[in-house]
Scaffold this motif. Structure first.
Motif, PDB file in Angstrom:
ATOM      1  N   LEU A  61       0.838  -1.198   0.000  1.00 25.30           N
ATOM      2  CA  LEU A  61       0.000   0.000   0.000  1.00 25.30           C
ATOM      3  C   LEU A  61       0.873   1.249   0.000  1.00 25.30           C
ATOM      4  CD1 LEU A  61      -1.976  -2.266   0.974  1.00 25.30           C
ATOM      5  CD2 LEU A  61      -3.018  -0.535   2.445  1.00 25.30           C
ATOM      6  N   THR A  62       0.559   2.178  -0.902  1.00 24.36           N
ATOM      7  CA  THR A  62       1.265   3.456  -0.959  1.00 24.36           C
ATOM      8  C   THR A  62       0.252   4.579  -0.811  1.00 24.36           C
ATOM      9  OG1 THR A  62       2.942   2.555  -2.452  1.00 24.36           O
ATOM     10  CG2 THR A  62       2.769   4.953  -2.313  1.00 24.36           C
ATOM     11  N   PHE A  63       0.503   5.460   0.145  1.00 24.93           N
ATOM     12  CA  PHE A  63      -0.388   6.573   0.441  1.00 24.93           C
ATOM     13  C   PHE A  63       0.320   7.872   0.085  1.00 24.93           C
ATOM     14  CE2 PHE A  63      -3.314   4.042   3.034  1.00 24.93           C
ATOM     15  CZ  PHE A  63      -2.503   2.986   3.414  1.00 24.93           C
ATOM     16  N   GLN A  64      -0.429   8.788  -0.542  1.00 20.46           N
ATOM     17  CA  GLN A  64       0.132  10.088  -0.888  1.00 20.46           C
ATOM     18  C   GLN A  64      -0.785  11.199  -0.408  1.00 20.46           C
ATOM     19  OE1 GLN A  64       0.754  10.031  -5.170  1.00 20.46           O
ATOM     20  NE2 GLN A  64       2.855   9.332  -4.903  1.00 20.46           N
ATOM     21  N   PHE A  65      -0.164  12.313  -0.011  1.00 24.96           N
ATOM     22  CA  PHE A  65      -0.898  13.518   0.353  1.00 24.96           C
ATOM     23  C   PHE A  65      -0.451  14.602  -0.614  1.00 24.96           C
ATOM     24  CE2 PHE A  65      -3.703  15.906   2.547  1.00 24.96           C
ATOM     25  CZ  PHE A  65      -3.394  16.457   3.781  1.00 24.96           C
ATOM     26  N   GLY A  66      -1.402  15.276  -1.245  1.00 27.05           N
ATOM     27  CA  GLY A  66      -1.074  16.240  -2.270  1.00 27.05           C
ATOM     28  C   GLY A  66      -0.324  17.449  -1.748  1.00 27.05           C
ATOM     29  N   GLU A  67       0.334  18.136  -2.675  1.00 27.77           N
ATOM     30  CA  GLU A  67       1.124  19.310  -2.297  1.00 27.77           C
ATOM     31  C   GLU A  67       0.258  20.395  -1.668  1.00 27.77           C
ATOM     32  OE1 GLU A  67       4.878  17.853  -3.401  1.00 27.77           O
ATOM     33  OE2 GLU A  67       4.330  19.707  -2.361  1.00 27.77           O
ATOM     34  N   ALA A  68      -0.963  20.530  -2.166  1.00 26.05           N
ATOM     35  CA  ALA A  68      -1.873  21.550  -1.637  1.00 26.05           C
ATOM     36  C   ALA A  68      -2.663  21.048  -0.433  1.00 26.05           C
ATOM     37  CB  ALA A  68      -2.833  22.003  -2.740  1.00 26.05           C
ATOM     38  N   LYS A  69      -2.423  19.813  -0.032  1.00 28.10           N
ATOM     39  CA  LYS A  69      -3.114  19.211   1.108  1.00 28.10           C
ATOM     40  C   LYS A  69      -4.630  19.247   0.922  1.00 28.10           C
ATOM     41  CE  LYS A  69      -1.149  19.519   5.161  1.00 28.10           C
ATOM     42  NZ  LYS A  69      -0.615  20.020   6.452  1.00 28.10           N
ATOM     43  N   LYS A  70      -5.049  19.028  -0.320  1.00 32.64           N
ATOM     44  CA  LYS A  70      -6.483  18.952  -0.593  1.00 32.64           C
ATOM     45  C   LYS A  70      -6.857  17.615  -1.215  1.00 32.64           C
ATOM     46  CE  LYS A  70      -8.697  22.610  -2.009  1.00 32.64           C
ATOM     47  NZ  LYS A  70      -9.118  23.794  -2.806  1.00 32.64           N
ATOM     48  N   ASN A  71      -5.865  16.809  -1.537  1.00 30.90           N
ATOM     49  CA  ASN A  71      -6.185  15.511  -2.112  1.00 30.90           C
ATOM     50  C   ASN A  71      -5.198  14.460  -1.634  1.00 30.90           C
ATOM     51  OD1 ASN A  71      -3.895  15.421  -4.173  1.00 30.90           O
ATOM     52  ND2 ASN A  71      -4.922  17.321  -4.696  1.00 30.90           N
ATOM     53  N   SER A  72      -5.630  13.222  -1.766  1.00 29.97           N
ATOM     54  CA  SER A  72      -4.816  12.102  -1.314  1.00 29.97           C
ATOM     55  C   SER A  72      -5.157  10.885  -2.162  1.00 29.97           C
ATOM     56  CB  SER A  72      -5.096  11.805   0.162  1.00 29.97           C
ATOM     57  OG  SER A  72      -4.295  10.734   0.635  1.00 29.97           O
ATOM     58  N   SER A  73      -4.275   9.920  -2.141  1.00 28.50           N
ATOM     59  CA  SER A  73      -4.542   8.681  -2.878  1.00 28.50           C
ATOM     60  C   SER A  73      -3.991   7.500  -2.111  1.00 28.50           C
ATOM     61  CB  SER A  73      -3.928   8.736  -4.275  1.00 28.50           C
ATOM     62  OG  SER A  73      -2.514   8.787  -4.212  1.00 28.50           O
ATOM     63  N   LEU A  74      -4.622   6.364  -2.377  1.00 32.06           N
ATOM     64  CA  LEU A  74      -4.163   5.081  -1.849  1.00 32.06           C
ATOM     65  C   LEU A  74      -3.986   4.154  -3.038  1.00 32.06           C
ATOM     66  CD1 LEU A  74      -3.824   2.567  -0.046  1.00 32.06           C
ATOM     67  CD2 LEU A  74      -6.298   2.616   0.341  1.00 32.06           C
ATOM     68  N   HIS A  75      -2.815   3.611  -3.182  1.00 28.24           N
ATOM     69  CA  HIS A  75      -2.520   2.692  -4.281  1.00 28.24           C
ATOM     70  C   HIS A  75      -2.131   1.342  -3.710  1.00 28.24           C
ATOM     71  CE1 HIS A  75      -1.117   1.488  -8.289  1.00 28.24           C
ATOM     72  NE2 HIS A  75      -0.104   0.931  -7.679  1.00 28.24           N
ATOM     73  N   ILE A  76      -2.771   0.292  -4.215  1.00 32.70           N
ATOM     74  CA  ILE A  76      -2.412  -1.060  -3.808  1.00 32.70           C
ATOM     75  C   ILE A  76      -1.781  -1.761  -5.006  1.00 32.70           C
ATOM     76  CG2 ILE A  76      -3.195  -3.265  -2.899  1.00 32.70           C
ATOM     77  CD1 ILE A  76      -5.552  -1.842  -1.622  1.00 32.70           C
ATOM     78  N   THR A  77      -0.607  -2.267  -4.820  1.00 30.14           N
ATOM     79  CA  THR A  77       0.106  -3.005  -5.879  1.00 30.14           C
ATOM     80  C   THR A  77      -0.224  -4.487  -5.767  1.00 30.14           C
ATOM     81  OG1 THR A  77       1.904  -1.383  -5.769  1.00 30.14           O
ATOM     82  CG2 THR A  77       2.376  -3.491  -6.839  1.00 30.14           C
ATOM     83  N   ALA A  78      -0.517  -5.090  -6.888  1.00 31.66           N
ATOM     84  CA  ALA A  78      -0.754  -6.550  -6.938  1.00 31.66           C
ATOM     85  C   ALA A  78      -1.765  -6.976  -5.884  1.00 31.66           C
ATOM     86  CB  ALA A  78       0.561  -7.298  -6.780  1.00 31.66           C
ATOM     87  N   THR A  79      -3.010  -6.605  -6.102  1.00 35.05           N
ATOM     88  CA  THR A  79      -4.048  -6.877  -5.113  1.00 35.05           C
ATOM     89  C   THR A  79      -4.168  -8.358  -4.797  1.00 35.05           C
ATOM     90  OG1 THR A  79      -5.681  -6.962  -6.886  1.00 35.05           O
ATOM     91  CG2 THR A  79      -5.446  -4.870  -5.697  1.00 35.05           C
ATOM     92  N   GLN A  80      -4.601  -8.605  -3.568  1.00 38.84           N
ATOM     93  CA  GLN A  80      -4.884  -9.962  -3.104  1.00 38.84           C
ATOM     94  C   GLN A  80      -6.308 -10.002  -2.588  1.00 38.84           C
ATOM     95  OE1 GLN A  80      -1.872 -10.781  -0.136  1.00 38.84           O
ATOM     96  NE2 GLN A  80      -0.183 -10.603  -1.603  1.00 38.84           N
ATOM     97  N   THR A  81      -6.842 -11.196  -2.434  1.00 35.79           N
ATOM     98  CA  THR A  81      -8.231 -11.311  -1.974  1.00 35.79           C
ATOM     99  C   THR A  81      -8.395 -10.734  -0.569  1.00 35.79           C
ATOM    100  OG1 THR A  81      -7.793 -13.558  -1.242  1.00 35.79           O
ATOM    101  CG2 THR A  81      -8.771 -13.292  -3.427  1.00 35.79           C
ATOM    102  N   THR A  82      -7.329 -10.682   0.180  1.00 40.64           N
ATOM    103  CA  THR A  82      -7.399 -10.101   1.522  1.00 40.64           C
ATOM    104  C   THR A  82      -7.550  -8.581   1.504  1.00 40.64           C
ATOM    105  OG1 THR A  82      -4.990 -10.071   1.587  1.00 40.64           O
ATOM    106  CG2 THR A  82      -6.107 -11.940   2.642  1.00 40.64           C
ATOM    107  N   ASP A  83      -7.383  -7.980   0.336  1.00 35.51           N
ATOM    108  CA  ASP A  83      -7.543  -6.527   0.222  1.00 35.51           C
ATOM    109  C   ASP A  83      -9.001  -6.110   0.077  1.00 35.51           C
ATOM    110  OD1 ASP A  83      -4.593  -6.436  -1.879  1.00 35.51           O
ATOM    111  OD2 ASP A  83      -4.748  -6.107   0.287  1.00 35.51           O
TER     112      ASP A  83
END
Lengths: 113, 114
Positions: A61-83
């Motif tokens: 899992l990779t989490f990002q917070f935008g430069e303007a602190k108004k947006n964010s994202s969560l990225h999951i690499t190679a998903t598994q059924t446990t996700d």
């Protein structure tokens, strides 16, 4: 009033594919939190981001917070059924009552084995 | 250490009946939250307590909902009378001020109003 939008609302992926959910706030946030709720379960805290442009990783899992602190994202690499579950972002506003979390509606992830 | 404890886990009542939910937060957590979560939606804050004081109850339907946290520890949320639209999961969460306000949730009470 302040709103936090999340897209997409639903996502189906094949196991092994990547997944990303995006969170956008109408106002600047002091921090943002991510929670995961399994089907039939309750929200469980994953991570908090505070700094502008911050990136944090938890295994796949990779989490990002935008430069303007108004947006964010969560990225999951190679998903598994446990996700499987619903991923919520929730942000504290940048002024006033800092302890009120504004929740997004969540992104529900389904993973086909 | 025990997490946030809620009871009951499930409740089925007929409309117009009263219902109460109980929550015991994590020991030492001074902030307690009651949320309502409808199917496919995010948690909706009903009320937030700082110790025994309700500091945010702007979303609590005060005509039928009430809550208390008399000693600043456990809390009760009541609905009287319940309506069909009150069917939802009622979640309790707690946090410790100063610890990044991370919220720890209980398992919730699933309410069905018939």
């Amino acid at each position: 009033g302040q709103q936090v939008m999340q897209i997409p609302q639903y996502q189906h992926v094949q196991e092994g594919e990547d997944f990303t959910t995006y969170c956008n706030s109408s106002t600047t946030l002091s921090n943002i939190q991510w929670y995961k709720q399994r089907p039939g379960g309750h929200p469980v805290f994953l991570i908090q981001l505070v700094k502008s442009g911050e990136v944090k990783k938890q295994k796949r899992l990779t989490f990002q917070f935008g430069e303007a602190k108004k947006n964010s994202s969560l990225h999951i690499t190679a998903t598994q059924t446990t996700d499987v579950g619903t991923y919520f972002c929730a942000g504290h506003n940048n002024a006033g009552n800092n302890r009120k979390l504004i929740w997004g509606l969540g992104t529900s992830l389904a993973v086909n084995p | 250490e025990a997490g946030v404890v809620q009871s009951p886990r499930y409740k089925i009542i007929e409309k117009k009946q009263p219902v109460a939910f109980w929550c015991n937060p994590i020991s030492g957590h001074n902030t307690l939250y009651w949320y309502r979560q409808n199917l496919g939606q995010g948690p909706e804050l009903l009320i937030r307590y700082e110790n025994e004081e309700a500091v945010d109850d702007s979303q609590l339907p005060k005509d039928r909902f009430s809550a208390e946290r008399l000693k600043g520890v456990d809390s009760t949320l009541k609905i009287q009378p319940a309506e069909l639209g009150d069917s939802a999961v009622y979640l309790c969460a707690s946090s410790f001020h100063g610890a990044k306000n991370i919220q720890y949730f209980g398992a919730g009470t699933r309410l069905s109003v018939l």
